[in-house]
Each structure stands twice: as C-alpha cells, then as structure tokens.
Scaffold this active site. Structure first.
Site, PDB file in Angstrom:
ATOM      1  N   THR A  15       6.536  12.276   5.461  1.00 35.09           N
ATOM      2  CA  THR A  15       7.427  13.283   5.219  1.00 35.09           C
ATOM      3  C   THR A  15       7.013  14.788   5.214  1.00 35.09           C
ATOM      4  OG1 THR A  15       9.037  11.785   4.024  1.00 35.09           O
ATOM      5  CG2 THR A  15       9.400  14.163   3.778  1.00 35.09           C
ATOM      6  N   THR A 279       0.809 -10.067 -12.789  1.00 29.60           N
ATOM      7  CA  THR A 279       2.031  -9.956 -13.612  1.00 29.60           C
ATOM      8  C   THR A 279       3.190  -9.072 -12.782  1.00 29.60           C
ATOM      9  OG1 THR A 279       3.413  -9.336 -15.492  1.00 29.60           O
ATOM     10  CG2 THR A 279       1.322  -8.276 -15.093  1.00 29.60           C
ATOM     11  N   GLN A 280       4.413  -9.530 -12.805  1.00 27.19           N
ATOM     12  CA  GLN A 280       5.529  -8.836 -12.367  1.00 27.19           C
ATOM     13  C   GLN A 280       5.869  -7.587 -13.223  1.00 27.19           C
ATOM     14  OE1 GLN A 280       9.108 -11.316 -11.632  1.00 27.19           O
ATOM     15  NE2 GLN A 280       7.768 -12.829 -10.463  1.00 27.19           N
TER      16      GLN A 280
HETATM   17  N1  ASP Z   1       9.047   7.274   4.790  1.00 25.14           N
HETATM   18  C1  ASP Z   1       8.146   8.214   4.613  1.00 25.14           C
HETATM   19  C2  ASP Z   1       6.681   7.568   4.646  1.00 25.14           C
HETATM   20  O1  ASP Z   1       6.171   6.790   3.671  1.00 25.14           O
HETATM   21  C3  ASP Z   1       8.534   8.742   3.084  1.00 25.14           C
HETATM   22  C4  ASP Z   1       7.266   9.611   2.680  1.00 25.14           C
HETATM   23  O2  ASP Z   1       6.532  10.297   3.335  1.00 25.14           O
HETATM   24  O3  ASP Z   1       7.159  10.056   1.712  1.00 25.14           O
HETATM   25  O4  ASP Z   1       6.120   7.690   5.514  1.00 25.14           O
END
Ligand code: ASP
Length: 344
Positions: A15, A279-280
């Site tokens: 992003t 662990t979860q």
């Molecule tokens: N979907 C995007 C990715 O991981 C989300 C981000 O960039 O934070 O590439």
C-alpha cells in the site's frame, strides 16, 4: 565534517507505494524513484538516499521465498556501499518477510528497517510519511561512526521493534503491529529514544556478512482447536516431502493427551518430520512439561519453540531446513536464539 550516512530504500510493493486517483477513487502504484516528489521532507534529512525497486512491485500476499531471496540479494549486493537499508513491503506479511531476512544474514552490522503503511502515500491522512521518514532516520543513526541499530527491525506508528518478534495485529489501526515478548528497540516521541540495552550486537568482530539463502518451504502449520479430528491431524502424514510442522498449541504449549494424537506425533517422528511446539497465545512462552499435557510432547522429542511467534517459527524452520543439519543440531539450533528471536 563527517560524511553523511547513505541509505538505500528497497521498494517491493504494498500500500505504501500507491496513490489514490481522486477522480476514480482507485489505488494505483506510482513510480517509486519519484519518492521525493511525494515526500519532499526526505531531502532535508541528514543522509543521502537512493532507491531501488522490484521490477514489478507486489502485494505482500504474494510474498514467497523467491522474493525473500530477491530482497536479501538487493541488500547483500549493496551492503558495503550503504550505511543502512529501509525495506518497504506490504504490512500483511511483513513480519514473516522481515523475520526470514533476519535469519538470512548472520553477523549483520548495519540496520535493515522494514516499514510500510496502512494508507497509501498519496492519501491525505497517510501514515506512510511518518513511517518512512522515521525509518530512514533510525537507519541513519550512528554513534562513534557505527550504526546504532545492527539488526533487522520493523518500524510502524512510532515504534521500532525487533522484526522477528512482531505480529500484525490490526487491519484497521495505524498501530498495526505488536511485539508481546520483547519491548520496542526505539520509541519515537519528541526525540528518538533508543533502548540501548535491548539492541542486538553481532558476536563476530568486523567479520564480513554471512549471507545464507537456502530456504526450504516444505513445512506446515497445525493449529489446534478443541474438537480437531484425528482425520485432519492424520492428513499431515500424507503431505509428500513434508519436513517440518509448527504445532500451534494452547497456553504454555499444551496439546490433547488422547492416544490417537500422541500416536500421530510418534509417526511424525518416525517419518523424520520435525515438530516444533509453539503457543497460540500472543504473549508468554511454551514451558514443556509444566502440565501433563505437554510432558508427553517433550517425551516424544517435540522441539520447544519457547516464546517464538508463528511468523518467526515459519521463517526459522525454512532457514534451518536449508542448512542440512543433523536431527540433534536442528533441535539445538531451534531451541536457542540465533537472532534474538526468542528468550533463552
Ligand atoms: N495488502 C497490502 C500488502 O500487504 C497491505 C499493506 O500494504 O499494508 O501488500
């Protein structure tokens, strides 16, 4: 006057590298070499900045071990020419990727800071600017001519974490990551506050970087839940070429004590498949043998993942499987911190 630190920004996608087309509302990638037109403030930092980019930037959901190698090679090739590195990836798989890179470099003596953003760089409310500017500042921070950070970190929303201690916890908040078992290395307020006693220092002196790029992804995660059936657990025995399983167990590493479950664990051992108990829970550690339900796992030779995250267990397993170790070496290396990824 001392030479300005030089920083290489490696852009892989996500992003952060997008701009919003305000006419259509759609997000599109922009030419990352033009980064200073989006963040002119970068020119005012006390460092010189170059950028390189994946030819075809990816959403980090498409991340895989070939891309890990590509990122690590970009750093290795430029290691001696720059004082620090900032790697931009999507946040979705950033904890996995940055953990993997932490294992691929042994004796790292320069900062490799991963960052990204929840909103694109071209969005008015973006978190990309602060994340990128502060990451560059941290990568450029030096003391007595040496970088302050000499490990792989992950910076998001005012905190630098040890990358291999992080987990993405929110798809909404700007504070998208947490590190439950290790405090932040740096906190960004009015000043950048480095938590010096927490920083990793390579043991070797001025030895060269050791770059290990043989990763093996013949692994699987088995997450337990109450009611999990024998059929599901047994199906892992049918996976061709499987070499390791990360068992996401309950609490302090507890698992069912039903005979069918223990029998299958024994069969994994017989087939030479490593099983690591983690662990979860987001915080805290596996304590094998603390409860009867985990004592059986210990007796079956299951490896103690202590307080490692799932993301880092995946990365560490891929790394150690690539190293051609004997069974006892594999267990010994997995159960000790190699890059500060677990408490000893
Ligand atoms: N979907 C995007 C990715 O991981 C989300 C981000 O960039 O934070 O590439």
């Amino acid at each position: 006057m001392a030479k300005k630190p030089s920083i290489l920004i490696v852009y892989t996608g996500g992003t952060i590298g997008m701009v919003k087309d305000y006419e259509t509302g759609a997000l599109r990638a922009f030419d990352f070499s033009q980064i200073s037109s989006k963040i002119p403030e970068l020119q005012h930092l006390h460092c010189s900045i170059d950028t390189i980019s994946f030819e075809d930037p990816i959403d980090s959901s498409n991340m895989n071990i070939d891309y890990y190698i590509q990122i690590a090679e970009m750093i290795a090739k430029n290691y001696h020419d720059y004082d620090g590195f900032v790697v931009l990836t999507g946040s979705d798989t950033m904890s996995y990727t940055s953990s993997a890179i932490s294992f691929m470099f042994e004796n790292l003596q320069k900062p490799v800071i991963f960052t990204g953003s929840q909103l694109p760089i071209g969005d008015l409310r973006t978190d990309a600017k602060e994340n990128l500017i502060t990451s560059v500042q941290i990568a450029a921070a030096q003391e007595n001519g040496s970088p302050v950070i000499q490990e792989v970190g992950l910076y998001f929303e005012y905190k630098l974490y040890r990358a291999n201690r992080t987990t993405k916890i929110s798809a909404e908040q700007f504070e998208a990551f947490s590190s439950m078992n290790y405090p932040p290395l740096v906190e960004s307020g009015v000043h950048l506050n480095f938590n010096y006693p927490l920083l990793l220092r390579p043991e070797g002196k001025a030895e060269d970087l050791i770059f290990r790029k043989k990763l093996d992804n013949n692994i699987a995660i088995l997450k337990l839940f109450p009611g999990i059936t024998e059929r599901v657990v047994r199906s892992y025995l049918q996976i061709e070429g499987l070499k390791g399983i990360i068992l996401e167990a309950y609490g302090a590493g507890n698992a069912p004590s039903e005979p069918w479950f223990l029998e299958i664990l024994k069969e994994f051992q017989e087939q030479g498949i490593y099983v690591v108990d983690i662990t979860q829970c987001e915080g805290g550690s596996v304590i094998l043998g603390h409860y009867e339900t985990s004592a059986a796992l210990r007796n079956l030779g299951v490896i103690n993942g202590k307080d490692i995250t799932t993301e880092t267990a995946v990365a560490k397993m891929m790394y150690l499987l690539g190293e051609n170790l004997t069974k006892s070496e594999f267990k010994r290396y997995f159960e000790q911190a190699l890059r500060g990824e677990m408490s000893n």
